[in-house]
Design a protein around this motif. Structure first.
Motif, short mmCIF file in Angstrom:
data_model
loop_
_atom_site.label_atom_id
_atom_site.label_comp_id
_atom_site.label_asym_id
_atom_site.label_seq_id
_atom_site.Cartn_x
_atom_site.Cartn_y
_atom_site.Cartn_z
N TRP A 1 0.86 -1.10 -0.56
CA TRP A 1 -0.08 -0.19 0.13
C TRP A 1 0.73 1.32 -0.22
O TRP A 1 0.43 1.94 -0.86
CB TRP A 1 -1.23 0.26 1.20
N ARG B 1 8.96 1.58 2.63
CA ARG B 1 9.71 1.86 3.59
C ARG B 1 10.42 0.99 4.74
O ARG B 1 10.43 -0.15 3.78
CB ARG B 1 8.11 1.96 4.19
N ALA C 1 3.90 0.17 11.99
CA ALA C 1 3.81 2.15 11.72
C ALA C 1 3.67 3.35 10.51
O ALA C 1 3.58 3.98 10.38
CB ALA C 1 5.48 2.39 11.92
N ARG D 1 -1.42 -2.89 7.97
CA ARG D 1 -1.98 -3.87 6.92
C ARG D 1 -0.77 -5.07 7.13
O ARG D 1 -0.23 -4.81 7.53
CB ARG D 1 -1.97 -3.78 5.67
N ARG E 1 -14.14 3.67 7.94
CA ARG E 1 -13.94 2.20 7.31
C ARG E 1 -14.90 2.41 6.28
O ARG E 1 -16.01 2.04 6.54
CB ARG E 1 -13.93 0.95 8.49
N ALA F 1 -5.75 8.04 -4.61
CA ALA F 1 -4.74 7.39 -4.58
C ALA F 1 -4.40 6.69 -3.16
O ALA F 1 -4.33 7.44 -2.18
CB ALA F 1 -3.76 8.04 -5.21
N PRO F 2 -3.30 6.34 -3.08
CA PRO F 2 -2.14 5.32 -1.66
C PRO F 2 -1.69 7.20 -1.08
O PRO F 2 -1.42 7.39 -2.06
CB PRO F 2 -1.92 4.77 -1.76
N ASP F 3 -1.72 7.16 0.32
CA ASP F 3 -0.82 8.25 0.67
C ASP F 3 -1.56 9.68 0.33
O ASP F 3 -0.27 10.69 -0.29
CB ASP F 3 0.38 8.06 0.65
N ARG G 1 -5.99 9.53 3.24
CA ARG G 1 -6.53 8.53 2.98
C ARG G 1 -5.53 7.44 4.20
O ARG G 1 -3.98 7.71 3.61
CB ARG G 1 -6.30 7.96 1.53
N LEU G 2 -6.28 6.51 4.71
CA LEU G 2 -4.97 5.61 5.61
C LEU G 2 -4.92 4.67 5.57
O LEU G 2 -3.62 4.25 5.83
CB LEU G 2 -5.21 5.87 7.09
N GLY G 3 -5.33 3.65 4.44
CA GLY G 3 -4.85 2.46 3.83
C GLY G 3 -6.24 2.39 3.23
O GLY G 3 -7.23 2.79 2.31
N PRO G 4 -6.33 0.93 2.77
CA PRO G 4 -7.18 0.60 1.53
C PRO G 4 -8.71 1.00 1.62
O PRO G 4 -9.73 1.36 1.06
CB PRO G 4 -6.67 -1.27 1.28
N ASP G 5 -9.28 0.73 3.31
CA ASP G 5 -10.97 0.75 3.27
C ASP G 5 -10.46 1.91 4.82
O ASP G 5 -11.31 1.80 5.53
CB ASP G 5 -11.16 -0.59 3.28
N GLU G 6 -8.97 2.59 4.41
CA GLU G 6 -9.14 3.45 6.15
C GLU G 6 -9.30 5.40 5.11
O GLU G 6 -7.91 5.23 5.08
CB GLU G 6 -8.31 3.06 6.76
N ALA H 1 1.62 10.96 5.00
CA ALA H 1 2.05 9.78 5.19
C ALA H 1 2.01 9.23 6.85
O ALA H 1 2.65 9.77 7.71
CB ALA H 1 3.49 8.91 4.65
N GLN H 2 1.91 7.79 6.84
CA GLN H 2 1.91 6.99 8.13
C GLN H 2 3.26 6.99 8.10
O GLN H 2 3.91 6.18 7.60
CB GLN H 2 0.66 6.59 8.60
#
Lengths: 86, 204
Positions: A8, A12, A61, A65, B48, B70-72, B84-89, B156-157
């Motif tokens: 995803w 990193r 972090a 996922r 979610r 898009a991611p991130d 956007r934190l994740g695919p479904d979040e 980005a996390q």
């Protein structure tokens, strides 16, 4: 530091990930019918190959996922693009 | 006594309120190269939702702007931001609504499409870094923060020092750090310490 390609987030640093052990270890269909020895094999016994090894990784972090990746244990190189699985 | 007992309204304070003065000194010491500011708390929900379903479009219609696909990445909507934190979040913030109303508003739509939204307003606190923000953060963050690879609209996390943070790129010289309140003091001290590297040195 080694970079790990999160399916995803992209590449990193390794420190952002946590290791989840061998992948594709199926839960026994009838856990209650196992002997202690069979149960111990399921819980504790894992492959320790010299070469490609399918593993679970969590990007703890980052996107948090889990994914499965194949890593060569001799070189620490990830040999196939990781796949996102629940 | 009875009057004092009756008036016990809890007022939210910024977790870094006691470091406001310390953060303000950074701008002076670096001759304005870096400015660290605290941001007022906002209402935030963690959403979610199945990204392949009808949910994202429905939530987008409810908040008035499309969710980032898009991611991130993040997008602005009329009263806040969607990250956007994740695919479904997703993380949806609002400066206009109260935390309760925002959760109810988003959850009502999400629940109708098999998703859910939970109030996480108290989960993160916000620090704004202006000026040489990318240079400052690079002292503790392994991400490539150059504008070409982390342009405005990216988030980005990741880890800043030893603390998990959510970085939000607003502009070339304007980054936002969302961090857990309990780690905020650590991050603030880390940034103040790192800003010492950006203090202009007298030419010998």
């Amino acid at each position: 530091m080694q970079l790990i390609a999160c399916p995803w987030c992209g590449p990193r640093e390794e420190i952002e990930f946590s290791y989840g052990g061998q992948a594709h270890v199926a839960y026994p269909e009838h856990p209650a019918s196992l002997t202690d020895e069979q149960w111990a094999h399921f819980v504790f016994f894992r492959d320790n190959p010299k070469g490609p090894f399918a593993e679970r990784w969590s990007h703890s972090a980052g996107c948090r996922r889990w994914f499965t990746a194949v890593r060569d244990t001799r070189t620490h190189r990830f040999v196939s693009p990781p796949e996102m699985t629940s | 006594m009875a009057d004092r007992m009756a008036d016990r309204t809890l007022t939210p304070t910024h977790p870094l309120a006691d470091r406001r003065g310390l953060l303000a000194t950074v701008a002076d010491e670096t001759a304005g190269a870096v400015r660290l500011e605290l941001e007022a708390p906002v209402a935030a929900v963690d959403l979610r939702l199945d990204p392949r379903g009808t949910g994202p479009a429905a939530v987008a219609a409810a908040i008035g702007a499309a969710l980032p696909s898009a991611p991130d990445t993040w997008t602005a909507h009329p009263t806040g931001a969607a990250l956007r934190l994740g695919p479904d979040e997703w993380l949806l913030t609002s400066t206009a609504a109260s935390a309760e109303d925002w959760e109810f508003h988003v959850d009502e739509v999400a629940a109708a499409h098999g998703g859910m939204a939970v109030d996480v307003s108290a989960q993160r606190t916000s620090l704004r870094v202006r000026g040489a923000a990318r240079e400052l953060l690079s002292f503790g963050c392994a991400l490539d923060l150059r504008p070409a690879s982390f342009p405005a609209g990216r988030c980005a996390q990741t880890l800043l020092g030893q603390s998990g943070v959510l970085l939000v790129a607003h502009d070339v010289d304007d980054l936002q750090i969302l961090v857990r309140p309990s780690f905020a003091a650590y991050v603030a001290d880390l940034l103040v310490d790192a800003a010492g590297e950006l203090v202009p040195q007298p030419v010998p």
